[in-house]
Scaffold this active site. Structure first.
Site, mmCIF file in Angstrom:
data_model
loop_
_atom_site.group_PDB
_atom_site.id
_atom_site.type_symbol
_atom_site.label_atom_id
_atom_site.label_comp_id
_atom_site.label_asym_id
_atom_site.label_seq_id
_atom_site.Cartn_x
_atom_site.Cartn_y
_atom_site.Cartn_z
ATOM 1 N N GLY A 31 1.017 -1.151 -0.052
ATOM 2 C CA GLY A 31 0.135 0.290 -0.057
ATOM 3 C C GLY A 31 0.912 1.159 0.113
ATOM 4 O O GLY A 31 2.155 1.236 -0.292
ATOM 5 N N ALA A 32 0.086 2.466 0.416
ATOM 6 C CA ALA A 32 0.803 3.882 0.189
ATOM 7 C C ALA A 32 1.406 3.941 -1.206
ATOM 8 O O ALA A 32 2.539 4.066 -1.485
ATOM 9 C CB ALA A 32 2.084 3.916 1.357
ATOM 10 N N HIS A 34 2.489 4.745 -4.763
ATOM 11 C CA HIS A 34 2.832 5.773 -5.505
ATOM 12 C C HIS A 34 3.006 5.390 -7.255
ATOM 13 O O HIS A 34 2.856 4.427 -7.500
ATOM 14 C CB HIS A 34 4.226 6.308 -4.836
ATOM 15 N N GLN A 35 3.634 6.522 -7.950
ATOM 16 C CA GLN A 35 3.858 6.179 -9.147
ATOM 17 C C GLN A 35 4.461 5.006 -9.405
ATOM 18 O O GLN A 35 4.232 4.330 -10.635
ATOM 19 C CB GLN A 35 4.400 7.302 -9.715
ATOM 20 N N GLY A 36 5.418 4.660 -8.776
ATOM 21 C CA GLY A 36 6.102 3.448 -9.027
ATOM 22 C C GLY A 36 5.330 2.154 -8.986
ATOM 23 O O GLY A 36 5.483 1.298 -9.903
ATOM 24 N N HIS A 37 4.556 2.233 -7.919
ATOM 25 C CA HIS A 37 3.618 0.920 -8.008
ATOM 26 C C HIS A 37 2.606 1.079 -9.396
ATOM 27 O O HIS A 37 2.352 -0.060 -9.889
ATOM 28 C CB HIS A 37 2.643 0.950 -6.912
ATOM 29 N N GLY A 149 9.650 -3.839 -8.162
ATOM 30 C CA GLY A 149 10.398 -2.777 -8.617
ATOM 31 C C GLY A 149 11.711 -2.964 -8.175
ATOM 32 O O GLY A 149 12.269 -3.720 -7.292
ATOM 33 N N ASP A 152 14.005 -2.283 -4.695
ATOM 34 C CA ASP A 152 14.239 -3.522 -3.527
ATOM 35 C C ASP A 152 14.949 -4.672 -4.489
ATOM 36 O O ASP A 152 14.383 -5.689 -4.867
ATOM 37 C CB ASP A 152 12.835 -3.971 -2.991
ATOM 38 N N ARG A 189 8.020 4.993 2.126
ATOM 39 C CA ARG A 189 8.529 5.586 3.169
ATOM 40 C C ARG A 189 8.765 6.941 2.988
ATOM 41 O O ARG A 189 9.025 7.892 4.051
ATOM 42 C CB ARG A 189 9.974 4.785 3.861
#
Ligand code: PAF
Length: 282
Positions: A31-32, A34-37, A149, A152, A189
């Site tokens: 969750g949380a 962002h554009q990356g997800h 991604g 990580d 984060r």
């Protein structure tokens, strides 16, 4: 948008799709978003008949209680973002009980040594937690492809190893890092950083790029020393590690070998908030 909180309901829905030979793309998240997800979801949409996104803050992969408690939980806005991208994306947002029944603990995994490098040294038990949840989610969703991604990067290599060792029939797809305008790698984060910290955190990617330049002419040890010095002069930042490692094995590069691909990895604390990033040195 179809939203499931119970694996039994999701499995029931998915079994019909699997029977109809539809391909499933899967984006596991905490969750949380962002554009990356969202870019992982875009790739999944592009290459599969439909996409499942999981949203679950997995307690067993946190080795630090404060990090777990403070991890941003923004389900409403996450669902809105997914809906705006594509309202046919299927979301699985389970409770801890739905995933772990009454035992919230991880299984131990052997990843042929990948788990002893970098993040593994600094976050004991982390990759057991990641392996446990990813394996459970793969069993529930049974995806054809799963998207992770490269921020990580060690996790990506570990998931590939998990799949190989356990013969899980899924293609693990690594996706490029999405960055803020100032170069800071997108991360859930980052939401915990103040505006000033966010701006200052551009030093991380800037340093990685400079390290990449230096690596062309210098030894890995002297690049390391240079990075340590950069962070000694940054009062809001504390360097946890900087390491140049070989991409496949994640073993530390002591001497450059021309046939190998290397990456530089970094973990930095900004006022107790831990940020990681990496760059290909090719
Ligand atoms: O990368 C993450 O967000 C998590 O480690 C993952 C893969 C969703 C497992 O909880």
């Amino acid at each position: 948008m179809p939203l499931y909180t119970q694996q039994s309901d999701l499995k029931h829905y998915l079994s019909a799709q699997i029977a109809a030979n539809k391909t499933i793309g899967f984006v596991p998240t905490m969750g949380a978003l962002h554009q990356g997800h969202l870019s992982l979801m875009e790739q999944s949409k592009h290459n599969n008949d439909f996409t499942v996104v999981s949203i679950f803050v997995n307690p067993t992969q946190f080795n630090n209680q404060e990090d777990l408690e403070k991890y941003p939980r923004t389900l409403e806005s996450d669902l809105n973002k997914i809906n705006q991208l594509d309202d046919s994306i299927i979301v699985y947002a389970p409770s801890i009980e739905d995933i772990y029944t009454n035992k919230t603990e991880s299984t131990h995994f052997d990843y042929d040594g990948l788990e002893f490098q970098m993040e593994g040294k600094h976050r004991p038990g982390h990759f057991d937690g990641v392996g446990t949840i990813v394996k459970k989610l793969f069993e529930i969703v049974q995806p054809n492809r799963a998207y992770f991604g490269k921020k990580d990067f060690q996790q990506l290599q570990i998931v590939k190893k998990l799949v190989e060792k356990h013969h899980i029939p899924v293609e693990v797809v690594g996706c490029e890092i999405f960055r803020e305008e100032n170069g800071l790698a997108m991360s859930s984060r980052n939401e915990r950083l103040s505006a000033e910290e966010r701006a200052e955190a551009s030093i991380i990617y800037k340093t990685l790029n400079q390290a990449k330049e230096l690596f062309k002419t210098e030894t890995p040890q002297s690049v390391n020393e240079w990075v340590v010095k950069v962070f000694e002069n940054q009062k809001h930042f504390e360097l946890e590690y900087f390491e140049i490692a070989e991409e496949e094995t994640l073993l530390t590069c002591n001497t450059k070998e021309s046939n190998k691909n290397y990456r530089a990895f970094i973990a930095v604390f900004v006022n107790n908030i831990r940020l990681i990033d990496n760059i290909s040195l090719k």
